[in-house]
Design a protein around this motif. Structure first.
Motif, short mmCIF file in Angstrom:
data_model
loop_
_atom_site.label_atom_id
_atom_site.label_comp_id
_atom_site.label_asym_id
_atom_site.label_seq_id
_atom_site.Cartn_x
_atom_site.Cartn_y
_atom_site.Cartn_z
N VAL A 1 2.62 -15.86 -20.03
CA VAL A 1 1.32 -15.43 -19.52
C VAL A 1 0.67 -16.56 -18.73
CG1 VAL A 1 -1.03 -14.80 -20.17
CG2 VAL A 1 0.91 -13.67 -21.27
N SER A 2 0.67 -17.77 -19.28
CA SER A 2 0.06 -18.91 -18.60
C SER A 2 0.77 -19.20 -17.28
CB SER A 2 0.10 -20.15 -19.50
OG SER A 2 -0.67 -19.95 -20.67
N ARG A 3 2.11 -19.16 -17.29
CA ARG A 3 2.87 -19.42 -16.08
C ARG A 3 2.60 -18.34 -15.03
NH1 ARG A 3 7.48 -19.32 -18.15
NH2 ARG A 3 8.19 -17.26 -17.50
N THR A 4 2.50 -17.10 -15.46
CA THR A 4 2.26 -16.00 -14.52
C THR A 4 0.88 -16.13 -13.88
OG1 THR A 4 3.69 -14.54 -15.81
CG2 THR A 4 2.15 -13.49 -14.28
N LEU A 5 -0.13 -16.47 -14.67
CA LEU A 5 -1.48 -16.66 -14.13
C LEU A 5 -1.49 -17.81 -13.11
CD1 LEU A 5 -3.63 -16.19 -17.36
CD2 LEU A 5 -3.54 -14.65 -15.39
N SER A 6 -0.75 -18.86 -13.42
CA SER A 6 -0.66 -19.99 -12.48
C SER A 6 0.01 -19.57 -11.18
CB SER A 6 0.11 -21.15 -13.12
OG SER A 6 -0.57 -21.65 -14.25
N GLN A 7 1.06 -18.76 -11.29
CA GLN A 7 1.76 -18.28 -10.09
C GLN A 7 0.86 -17.38 -9.25
OE1 GLN A 7 5.18 -16.46 -11.93
NE2 GLN A 7 6.39 -18.34 -11.93
N LEU A 8 0.09 -16.53 -9.90
CA LEU A 8 -0.83 -15.65 -9.18
C LEU A 8 -1.91 -16.47 -8.46
CD1 LEU A 8 -1.27 -12.82 -11.84
CD2 LEU A 8 -0.07 -12.62 -9.65
N GLN A 9 -2.34 -17.55 -9.09
CA GLN A 9 -3.35 -18.41 -8.47
C GLN A 9 -2.75 -19.17 -7.28
OE1 GLN A 9 -6.96 -20.75 -10.18
NE2 GLN A 9 -5.15 -21.95 -10.68
N THR A 10 -1.54 -19.66 -7.45
CA THR A 10 -0.86 -20.36 -6.35
C THR A 10 -0.66 -19.44 -5.15
OG1 THR A 10 0.30 -21.81 -7.91
CG2 THR A 10 1.22 -21.61 -5.70
N ALA A 11 -0.41 -18.17 -5.43
CA ALA A 11 -0.20 -17.19 -4.36
C ALA A 11 -1.51 -16.73 -3.73
CB ALA A 11 0.56 -15.98 -4.91
N GLY A 12 -2.62 -17.20 -4.25
CA GLY A 12 -3.91 -16.84 -3.69
C GLY A 12 -4.41 -15.47 -4.09
N LEU A 13 -3.83 -14.89 -5.15
CA LEU A 13 -4.23 -13.55 -5.58
C LEU A 13 -5.39 -13.59 -6.57
CD1 LEU A 13 -0.72 -11.90 -6.05
CD2 LEU A 13 -2.23 -11.83 -4.06
N ILE A 14 -5.48 -14.63 -7.34
CA ILE A 14 -6.57 -14.80 -8.29
C ILE A 14 -7.05 -16.25 -8.26
CG2 ILE A 14 -5.64 -13.01 -9.83
CD1 ILE A 14 -4.91 -15.32 -11.79
N GLU A 15 -8.19 -16.47 -8.85
CA GLU A 15 -8.69 -17.82 -9.07
C GLU A 15 -9.08 -17.92 -10.54
OE1 GLU A 15 -12.44 -20.73 -7.83
OE2 GLU A 15 -12.08 -18.87 -6.73
N ALA A 16 -8.31 -18.70 -11.28
CA ALA A 16 -8.58 -18.87 -12.71
C ALA A 16 -9.49 -20.08 -12.89
CB ALA A 16 -7.27 -19.04 -13.48
N ARG A 17 -10.78 -19.84 -12.93
CA ARG A 17 -11.73 -20.94 -13.04
C ARG A 17 -11.64 -21.64 -14.38
NH1 ARG A 17 -17.31 -19.24 -9.96
NH2 ARG A 17 -16.35 -18.84 -7.91
N SER A 18 -11.21 -20.91 -15.39
CA SER A 18 -10.95 -21.45 -16.72
C SER A 18 -10.04 -20.45 -17.41
CB SER A 18 -12.25 -21.66 -17.50
OG SER A 18 -12.82 -20.42 -17.86
N THR A 19 -9.72 -20.70 -18.66
CA THR A 19 -8.86 -19.76 -19.39
C THR A 19 -9.56 -18.43 -19.65
OG1 THR A 19 -9.60 -20.70 -21.50
CG2 THR A 19 -7.59 -21.63 -20.51
N ARG A 20 -10.88 -18.40 -19.52
CA ARG A 20 -11.63 -17.18 -19.83
C ARG A 20 -12.30 -16.54 -18.62
NH1 ARG A 20 -12.68 -16.58 -25.38
NH2 ARG A 20 -11.02 -17.65 -26.52
N HIS A 21 -12.25 -17.18 -17.46
CA HIS A 21 -12.94 -16.64 -16.29
C HIS A 21 -11.95 -16.53 -15.12
CE1 HIS A 21 -16.74 -17.25 -18.40
NE2 HIS A 21 -16.32 -18.47 -18.68
N VAL A 22 -11.79 -15.31 -14.63
CA VAL A 22 -10.82 -15.05 -13.56
C VAL A 22 -11.51 -14.31 -12.42
CG1 VAL A 22 -8.68 -13.86 -12.94
CG2 VAL A 22 -8.89 -14.96 -15.18
#
Length: 228
Positions: free
Chosen positions: A194-215
């Motif tokens: 899950v953590s790796r997938t969120l990081s990949q989505l952020q790298t791809a510019g699809l999301i911005e994970a400001r913290s573990t609880r705010h997306v």
């Protein structure tokens, strides 16, 4: 949407009974229930545990609750997350099939299930409201099954984010009251995946994970396309 309207789910405290619409039958029943509103449940406190006799049905007023089932091999399966306006513990069996745990400080009102059943016998509006809540719960179970049926980790995580955003009215910024372990146990992945997938989505510019609880959901069309 059926004509009978149940109070909408929001991330804000539920209005007091005097502010609720007259057709919110189930809300009105909770407002006048003999069981007094509970003082706040502290984070990590259980509303009930798997296997406990079903006695009370709760209505979440503020905060968030996670429900989960412990499997025979010791693994935990998160079955759902409950937000303000949701009802918890409305089950057909005599024992709770899941454990309900407060993710944050939770304010909830309660009613005895026996009292709720007795009122539904003579109150057609209440009976219809209970039917609608049951249908919604079934639909959410189907949605969860669809997430688990997706083969890729990216699809599962994106489907979860979009579903949770939809429950909050499709905002650009979503607050996640649960941990990444909770998410992992919900979508059938490991916390590392899950953590790796969120990081990949952020790298791809699809999301911005400001913290573990705010997306922040940046490219909704592309996110929707992942789950198409």
């Amino acid at each position: 949407m059926p004509a009978l309207r149940i109070c909408e789910i929001t991330d804000q405290p539920i209005p007091t009974p005097r502010e609720e619409t007259p057709d919110c039958h189930l809300c009105a029943v909770f407002a006048n229930a003999s069981a007094a509103p509970r003082s706040p449940f502290a984070p990590g406190e259980h509303l009930f545990r798997q296997g406990d006799p079903v006695r009370l049905v709760y209505r979440v007023l503020k905060g968030a609750v996670v429900s989960y089932r412990l499997l025979s091999d010791g693994r935990r399966q998160v079955t759902g997350f409950h937000l303000p306006g949701d009802f918890v513990g409305l089950e057909a069996g005599v024992e709770h099939a899941t454990t309900a745990e407060a993710l944050s400080a939770v304010h909830a009102s309660a009613i005895e299930r026996v009292e709720l059943a007795e009122r539904a016998v003579t109150d057609i509006g209440l009976a219809r409201a209970l039917w609608q809540i049951t249908v919604r719960a079934f639909q959410r179970s189907e949605d969860h099954a669809l997430i688990l049926a997706r083969q890729g980790a990216t699809e599962r995580v994106v489907a979860f984010l979009l579903d949770f955003a939809a429950r909050q009215g499709h905002p650009e910024f979503i607050d996640l009251p649960m941990t990444r372990q909770d998410i992992a146990d919900h979508v059938g992945l490991t916390i590392h995946t899950v953590s790796r997938t969120l990081s990949q989505l952020q790298t791809a510019g699809l999301i911005e994970a400001r913290s573990t609880r705010h997306v922040r959901l940046l490219q909704r069309d592309r996110l929707d396309g992942i789950c198409a």
